[in-house]
Every structure is written in structure tokens, then in C-alpha cells.
Design a protein around this motif. Structure first.
Motif, PDB file in Angstrom:
ATOM      1  N   THR A  69       0.997  -1.243   0.047  1.00 50.26           N
ATOM      2  CA  THR A  69      -0.131  -0.085  -0.113  1.00 50.26           C
ATOM      3  C   THR A  69       0.942   1.091   0.104  1.00 50.26           C
ATOM      4  O   THR A  69       1.754   1.639   0.850  1.00 50.26           O
ATOM      5  N   ILE A  70       0.784   2.035  -0.978  1.00 51.58           N
ATOM      6  CA  ILE A  70       1.337   3.375  -0.971  1.00 51.58           C
ATOM      7  C   ILE A  70       0.163   4.587  -0.617  1.00 51.58           C
ATOM      8  O   ILE A  70      -0.877   4.744  -1.345  1.00 51.58           O
ATOM      9  N   ASP A  71       0.907   5.472   0.227  1.00 50.76           N
ATOM     10  CA  ASP A  71      -0.048   6.362   0.815  1.00 50.76           C
ATOM     11  C   ASP A  71       0.680   7.719   0.394  1.00 50.76           C
ATOM     12  O   ASP A  71       2.056   7.728   0.506  1.00 50.76           O
ATOM     13  N   ASN A  72      -0.062   8.763  -0.175  1.00 47.23           N
ATOM     14  CA  ASN A  72       0.361  10.009  -0.527  1.00 47.23           C
ATOM     15  C   ASN A  72      -0.074  10.973   0.210  1.00 47.23           C
ATOM     16  O   ASN A  72      -1.344  11.560   0.112  1.00 47.23           O
ATOM     17  N   PRO A  73       0.693  11.418   1.438  1.00 47.36           N
ATOM     18  CA  PRO A  73       0.049  12.457   2.053  1.00 47.36           C
ATOM     19  C   PRO A  73       0.307  13.949   1.569  1.00 47.36           C
ATOM     20  O   PRO A  73      -0.003  14.936   2.271  1.00 47.36           O
ATOM     21  N   GLY A  74       1.111  14.082   0.611  1.00 49.34           N
ATOM     22  CA  GLY A  74       1.559  15.411   0.186  1.00 49.34           C
ATOM     23  C   GLY A  74       0.532  15.979  -0.792  1.00 49.34           C
ATOM     24  O   GLY A  74      -0.718  15.582  -0.748  1.00 49.34           O
ATOM     25  N   THR A  75       0.926  17.246  -1.358  1.00 50.64           N
ATOM     26  CA  THR A  75      -0.021  17.895  -2.142  1.00 50.64           C
ATOM     27  C   THR A  75       0.302  17.741  -3.722  1.00 50.64           C
ATOM     28  O   THR A  75      -0.460  18.568  -4.525  1.00 50.64           O
ATOM     29  N   GLU A  76       1.208  16.820  -4.129  1.00 52.56           N
ATOM     30  CA  GLU A  76       1.441  16.682  -5.307  1.00 52.56           C
ATOM     31  C   GLU A  76       1.184  15.079  -5.970  1.00 52.56           C
ATOM     32  O   GLU A  76       1.261  14.256  -4.925  1.00 52.56           O
ATOM     33  N   VAL A  77       0.957  15.101  -7.130  1.00 50.57           N
ATOM     34  CA  VAL A  77       0.897  13.575  -7.466  1.00 50.57           C
ATOM     35  C   VAL A  77       1.991  12.894  -7.332  1.00 50.57           C
ATOM     36  O   VAL A  77       3.030  13.313  -7.571  1.00 50.57           O
ATOM     37  N   LEU A  78       1.935  11.618  -7.063  1.00 53.98           N
ATOM     38  CA  LEU A  78       3.253  10.821  -6.827  1.00 53.98           C
ATOM     39  C   LEU A  78       3.274   9.545  -8.039  1.00 53.98           C
ATOM     40  O   LEU A  78       2.211   8.963  -8.092  1.00 53.98           O
ATOM     41  N   ASP A  79       4.154   9.791  -8.667  1.00 50.64           N
ATOM     42  CA  ASP A  79       4.246   9.107 -10.000  1.00 50.64           C
ATOM     43  C   ASP A  79       4.213   7.648  -9.896  1.00 50.64           C
ATOM     44  O   ASP A  79       4.877   7.224  -8.833  1.00 50.64           O
ATOM     45  N   GLY A  80       3.504   6.908 -10.674  1.00 50.94           N
ATOM     46  CA  GLY A  80       3.554   5.413 -10.366  1.00 50.94           C
ATOM     47  C   GLY A  80       4.869   4.749 -10.920  1.00 50.94           C
ATOM     48  O   GLY A  80       5.846   5.320 -11.455  1.00 50.94           O
ATOM     49  N   ALA A  81       5.383   3.650 -10.372  1.00 51.01           N
ATOM     50  CA  ALA A  81       6.466   2.989 -10.461  1.00 51.01           C
ATOM     51  C   ALA A  81       6.145   1.519 -10.110  1.00 51.01           C
ATOM     52  O   ALA A  81       5.093   1.226  -9.465  1.00 51.01           O
TER      53      ALA A  81
END
Length: 732
Positions: A69-81
Motif C-alpha cells: 500500500t502506497i499512501d501519498n499525504p503530500g500535495t503533489e501527484v506521486l508518479d507510478g512506479a
């Protein structure tokens, strides 16, 4: 397991303000502001969690499934990998290696890639999951023997660690789960508290639902069913249903001390025996009498129904079919002295203690669940590390973290079982994990997590549903051959020990006052129940709140010990030979009291009624009139006033009233008044007689005067004779 690593974007965001800072310097402005802005703009780092399916267990010949599970708490899109899954080729040596791996401090273990999964872009504030399946014929899975193996997920620059367990035979494990209410200063839970705790989302409901249909051994606080039964028809319906469910459960169980009181503090305080509840009748009768001002001492008291002798204490405390003589002191406090004292008072005593409170388990090693001290005292030892790992399942914030914590707990249990050999292992959930503390107001309850039942169930299911665990019942655990343990000698909690030492003295003062009640147990039972609740093990995690509870108990007990007494009297002037001396008897209790007022004079100039029976009304002051008779003489006389209980006990402090005796002034006044009256009457009589004699004397004098004038007139010439010539005739 979740690990945070810096992103490449962070460096770019830190460098971005530099041109503006340079421009600010050129125009003479400080560059501190852009620097602060750069720090404030730092992005929250992505979070990665990896969980192996089936509670972290891999079976021989079966495939391995993992979820990342990848959580993105930031304000920018997290690029897929791509997400790469790596499995260790060698098992971890022990629990020390396990904890180092999970903490990320042992990154050089030999790993091999076993699978790859593609993750899509993750929007700000969102999460994405990637499922990766390693087929059973994978070479890395083919060679796995029994043990705990490291598993890592790599996503770009961030990674997360967990473990998988391979087992050839289940490990025998017993789980103890406390059924306790939040720590409270009240002797018993109120109806409002019970309603909140047994509501669908309540703490007690969550505990019972999580334990239902499992092998969990229940450690039940008997104060909870007692609080429900005492209320009778006034008990909330949800609480009555909860109690019915508790009695119907098939789980093994044992009773904690009332209020989950810590028996270690009592032993360390030198108490001759563990404190037991005396009576709960004071909670069944909730008197609200209307005080009658200044009643006569012979009047009957207001009707208060405190006759609750039908309440049987053993029946109130019943928790169902339970194993006797099990004791669970506060963790880490079961020293050799505690073991010996409990065994001396109860030859069948079995003491629960954590493994790190023994010499054998102090270094993190496993200790068999069934044990005994060198002196022969029986013990049940719960594994400290595995118990903490189960606690982490309860406290995990998300389902993904809870699943990762479940794998860790399974690994801890596997190591504990391996180290214990063929002996069973015991684990226990901490009391603080199953309850939430009350705030300062004992009538309110902190709202528990909405998913508390799910949290507790997840922890219980580690024992009940894992294929590498064989759940044990209490009798099976106690029947195992005991291992020898040596308790670690820990320093007692000085404040709790001092509090326990103060309880008997306070109760003694209250017991004296209680003798004046028709049923002394209604008062002494309340004080004992509050003392046991204040000793509750649940307060260990709240030292500041406990200090307030201890101080409050001491204050209430002190007031109860002086709740009945004679009000300090004012000096009295006694001017009459016979009078009533007013005395006020104070009763701050919610029940009427019956006492005898004894008066003793210091001087024979006063005669006073020796004893007067008094029925003092609840929460009021009652006036008592004591007959007093003064003898000849005057002066200051002290009268000693004492309240005596039915058994001859002195109730409250002795008071002294100073009486200024001037009773002879009454006699003198009467004599003077009598003399004045006699004088006035005598004077009136004399004056009356004199007045009557004076008119008589005046009459006699008039008559005498009239008698002397008549003869003189006849002798003067016979003017009265008809023949006598008149003056005119002579001249004629």
C-alpha cells in the motif's frame, strides 16, 4: 511495517527560494523569510506498507501473496512506479534479529527478488495498493524451512519491511484478555456509566464481542457485574443484556480483585491480608431524605430504607464458573515477597507475571507459561515481547498497519514457542489496551474508537485463527509441568504503597462513626469499595490522575470519619434554678444516626441529666435540650459533652460548654419582690384605716360644738319666751 525516505523533489523545493533570497539581499532585505518559507513548504513523505497474506504465514507448497500500500499525504501527484518484492533466503536467528530487521537497522540480509507489481499514479491525499503473488513453484519458496523470514517491498526510493512465518507444527499458546472498565474513583459504576460502556459502541461491549466464540481466557473485574446487579430494576437494559451475555460465554475465566485492585501494593504496604469488599448495600439504597429542622430528640427519624440485608455480596460479585485463586498484580510488581505473601494467605495461589519480571526472561528470552518459584509458589508467566506485539495490533491506526502488526505478532509467538520447547506459552493483553480512561468527571466516559471491537478481535484472532498457533485453555496451561523462575526484585511504587498503608486508619475512623447507623455496612462498604477502585491497576498509566484520586479519597474518608459530632457550644448564663441546656448534634451523613449524649459536670453546683438519647436527622443539625438544675451557689461550671455510639464508642470529639451559674439571684429577686409587695400592701392597709378614722373624728367635734351653744342661748335673757318683751316693746 512503514518506512519514510526523502524524495528527490524535496531538494528542488529547498533550492527554489534561492533566487528570491538573492534578490532580497541585493535590495537590503533579510533572506530569513524565504528560508522559513522553504522549511514550511516541505512535503510530507510517502508511506509504504507491505503485508503478507494469511497473517504473515506461508505454508509449504503454497503460493505467497503480498499487498503493498502506497499512501501519498503530500500535495503533489506521486508518479507510478514498479514495486519490487524481495524475500530473505535465510531465516532470522531470533527475536533480536526480528526487531532489528523491522526497525530497518539490519538492511544487509541476503534477499532475492520474488515478484514485481506496477503501481499507478497516486493523487494527493490518496493511496493505492499493489497485489503481488509469488507462485508456489518459485525457487525462493521451495527451499523455505520452518522459521521467520524477512520480506521487503521496494517502491522507488522508499521501502518497507515485514516478515513471513513458515511453520511445521503449531505452537501451544494461551491468551488472557481482561474484562475491565476504565479506572474510576467511584466505588461502583453508575447507571449512566454502565449505559455508555455497554452501548453498541461501548468499551465493555467491544471486549465481550471480541472474546465471544474464542479461546481467550477472561480476567473479569467482579465490580462490573456487581454494579449492574446492585441497580436492580434501575440498571440500563444494555447493561443487563451484557451481563447475561457474560454469564453465557463458554470462555475460561478468573476473577480479578474488586476494582482490579493491585494486590502487590497491598502486600508491599504490609497489610495483614488483601482488602476485600465489605458490603455494597450502600449503593443499593440511595437515600434522599428531607431533613427535619430542629426535631425533638424523641421524634422518629424520617423514613429511609437502608435495610438491604437481602443483598448477598457473593451473589453480587458472581462472574460465572471461574477458576479460583488466580492473582494478577500490576505488571512488574510480583516480587518474591509478593509471591510468598500470596502463597501464605492462599496455598492454592497462582500469580500472573510478565516474563521480563523474571531473571530467566529479563533479557528477552521466552519463559514457559506454567512456572513456579524456588519457594514453590505457582505462577503463570505471559511472554512480554509477544504480548507487546499483540498490543500493537490493537493500537494500529489503519487496517494495513494492523495487518502488518499481525504478522509481527505471529513471528514473536513463533519465536517464543520455539524457545519454550514443548512447554506452552502464555500472552496477555494489557488492561490499558481494552479500556479508555475516564476524564475528571466520573459521570462521563471517554468515547472509545469506533472500531475498538475490530481492533480487539484482530488481536484475539492472532491466537485463535492463525495456523501456526494452537490455542490453549486455562486448565491445559495450568496442567503443564512448571518451569522454575526467579522473580526480579523491583522497587515498589512508593506513592501507591503509602496510599495502601493509609487505608486501614481511615477506615477505622469511619467504622467508629458507622456504629451510629442502623446498618453500619452501608457506610463502611462504600469506603472499602472506593479504596479498592483507587488501587486499580488501570491507574498505573495515569499517575497524575491517580494522585488526584488518592487525594480525593483521603479527603472524603476524613470527612466521613468526622461526619457526626457535637457542634462547638457557646458559653451559657444560667440565671434560673431549672432550665434546659441547648446542644446541637451535627450529622453530615445521608442516613439518620442514633447516639447517646452524655453530659458530665465539673462542679456539684449543677445537677444535669447524665444521658439523653438522640436521633440525628440526615445532613442536618439536631437540637437536644438537656435538663439542668442549679443548686445553692454561683460561679463558672464546665459541662463535658460526649456522644456515645450503641456499642459504647465515642463518636466525634468531646466538647466542653462553660456555664455561668447565677441561680441565687432568682431567690433574692423573689424575696425582694415579696418584701416590696408586702410593704405596698401594708402601706395600703394603714392608709385605708387612717382614712376611715379621720371622718369619724370630725363628726364628733361638730356635735360637741352644737351642744354647748344651746344652753348659752337660754340663759341669756329668755329671748325664746313668748312673754318676754321685745326691744320694740320697751321703746313703745
Amino acid at each position: 511495517m512503514t518506512t519514510d525516505l526523502p524524495r528527490g523533489q524535496a531538494l528542488r523545493r529547498l533550492l527554489a527560494p534561492l533566487p528570491a533570497a538573492a534578490f532580497a539581499v541585493l535590495v537590503g532585505l533579510s533572506c530569513a523569510t524565504p528560508a522559513h518559507a522553504a522549511a514550511a513548504d516541505e512535503e510530507a513523505e510517502p508511506q509504504l506498507t507491505v503485508v503478507a497474506s494469511t497473517r504473515g504465514v506461508v505454508h509449504s507448497g503454497a503460493s505467497l501473496m503480498a499487498t503493498v500500500t502506497i499512501d501519498n499525504p503530500g500535495t503533489e501527484v506521486l508518479d507510478g512506479a514498479n514495486t519490487v518484492l524481495q524475500l530473505g533466503t535465510q531465516p532470522l536467528a531470533d527475536r533480536t534479529a526480528l526487531r532489528s530487521w523491522l526497525a530497518g537497522t539490519d538492511p544487509d540480509l541476503p534477499l532475492t527478488s520474488v515478484g514485481v507489481g506496477a503501481a499507478a499514479d497516486v493523487a494527493p491525499g490518496q493511496s493505492d495498493s499493489v497485489g503481488i503473488t509469488i507462485p508456489a513453484d518459485n525457487d525462493a519458496l521451495q527451499g523455505l524451512g520452518p522459521g521467520v523470514y524477512p520480506l521487503r517491498a521496494q517502491y522507488g526510493e522508499i521501502s518497507a519491511q515485514t516478515v513471513v512465518v513458515v511453520s511445521d507444527a503449531p505452537e501451544p499458546v494461551a491468551l488472557v484478555m481482561p474484562i475491565t472498565a476504565p479506572a474510576t474513583a467511584s466505588g461502583l459504576l453508575s447507571a449512566d456509566q454502565l449505559a455508555a460502556l455497554t452501548a453498541p459502541e461501548g468499551i465493555l461491549t467491544a471486549q465481550l464481542d471480541a472474546a465471544s466464540a474464542t479461546s481467550a481466557i477472561l480476567a473479569v473485574d467482579p465490580a462490573i457485574p456487581a454494579a449492574i446487579r446492585v441497580l436492580g430494576e434501575d440498571a440500563p437494559l444494555s447493561a443487563v443484556e451484557w451481563l447475561d451475555d457474560l454469564m453465557l460465554l463458554s470462555n475460561d475465566r478468573f476473577a480479578l480483585q474488586f476494582g482490579d485492585a493491585d494486590m502487590a501494593a497491598q502486600v508491599q504496604a504490609g497489610l495483614p491480608a488483601l482488602l476485600q469488599p465489605l458490603s455494597l448495600e450502600g449503593y443499593a439504597a440511595a437515600p434522599e431524605p428531607t431533613p427535619t429542622p430542629s426535631p425533638s430528640p424523641t421524634e422518629s427519624p424520617a423514613a429511609v430504607d437502608d435495610d438491604t440485608s437481602a443483598l448477598d455480596l457473593a451473589a453480587l460479585l458472581e462472574i460465572g464458573e471461574a477458576t479460583p485463586s488466580l492473582y494478577w498484580p500490576a505488571p512488574g510488581q510480583a516480587s518474591t515477597a509478593v509471591f510468598d505473601a500470596l502463597a501464605a494467605s492462599d496455598p492454592e495461589a497462582v500469580v500472573l507475571t510478565p516474563s521480563d519480571a523474571t531473571t530467566e526472561g529479563a533479557a528477552g528470552k521466552a519463559v514457559p507459561g506454567s512456572a513456579a518459584t524456588a519457594g514453590g509458589a505457582a505462577a503463570l508467566v505471559y511472554d512480554d515481547g509477544a504480548s507487546d506485539a499483540l498490543g500493537a495490533v490493537v493500537t494500529a491506526a489503519t487496517e494495513q498497519e494492523r495487518a502488518a502488526a499481525t504478522a509481527t505478532a505471529t513471528a514473536e509467538l513463533w519465536f517464543a514457542g520455539r524457545d519454550a520447547g514443548t512447554a506452552p506459552v502464555m500472552v496477555a493483553l494489557d488492561r490499558g489496551l481494552t479500556t479508555a480512561p475516564f476524564p475528571g468527571d466520573p459521570e462521563t466516559v471517554d468515547v472509545p474508537p469506533a472500531d475498538l471491537e475490530a481492533r480487539l478481535s484482530a488481536a484475539v484472532d492472532v491466537i485463535g485463527l492463525s495456523s501456526v498457533i494452537d490455542p490453549l485453555h486455562l486448565d491445559e496451561l495450568m496442567a503443564a509441568a512448571p518451569a522454575t523462575i526467579t522473580p526480579v526484585e523491583s522497587a515498589p511504587d512508593a506513592e501507591r504503597v503509602a496510599f495502601a498503608q493509609s487505608i486501614p486508619a481511615g477506615e477505622e475512623h469511619v467504622a467508629t462513626i458507622a456504629t451510629a447507623l442502623e446498618n453500619p455496612a452501608v457506610l463502611t462498604g462504600i469506603v472499602r469499595a472506593e479504596a479498592l477502585q483507587a488501587l486499580g491497576a488501570g491507574w498505573a498509566a495515569q499517575p497524575a490522575a491517580w494522585a488526584e484520586v488518592a487525594a480525593g479519597f483521603a479527603e472524603r474518608t476524613g470527612k466521613r470519619g468526622t461526619a457526626v459530632g457535637i457542634q462547638e457550644p457557646a458559653p451559657v448564663n444560667l440565671l434560673a434554678a431549672n432550665t434546659d441546656l441547648p446542644v446541637w448534634v451535627r450529622n453530615d451523613l445521608p442516613w439518620p444516626v442514633t447516639v447517646t449524649l452524655r453530659a458530665k459536670t465539673s462542679d456539684p453546683r449543677l445537677d444535669i441529666a447524665d444521658t439523653t438519647q438522640v436521633i440525628a436527622q440526615p445532613r442536618s443539625s439536631t437540637a437536644v435540650q438537656v435538663p439542668v438544675e442549679a443548686r445553692v451557689g454561683s460561679g463558672n461550671v464546665d459541662i463535658e459533652l460526649t456522644l456515645i455510639g450503641p456499642g459504647g464508642e465515642i463518636i466525634g470529639p468531646v466538647q466542653t460548654v462553660e456555664v455561668n451559674v447565677r441561680a441565687e439571684w432568682e431567690t433574692i429577686g423573689v424575696v425582694i419582690l415579696g418584701a416590696l409587695i408586702v410593704g405596698l400592701i401594708g402601706t395600703g392597709i394603714v392608709r385605708t384605716v387612717l382614712r376611715r378614722r379621720k371622718p369619724a373624728a370630725s363628726g364628733d367635734e361638730s356635735a360637741t360644738e352644737r351642744g354647748l351653744d344651746a344652753p348659752g342661748a337660754a340663759d341669756s335673757g329668755g329671748s325664746g319666751s313668748p312673754d318676754a318683751p321685745t326691744e320694740g316693746d320697751t321703746h313703745g
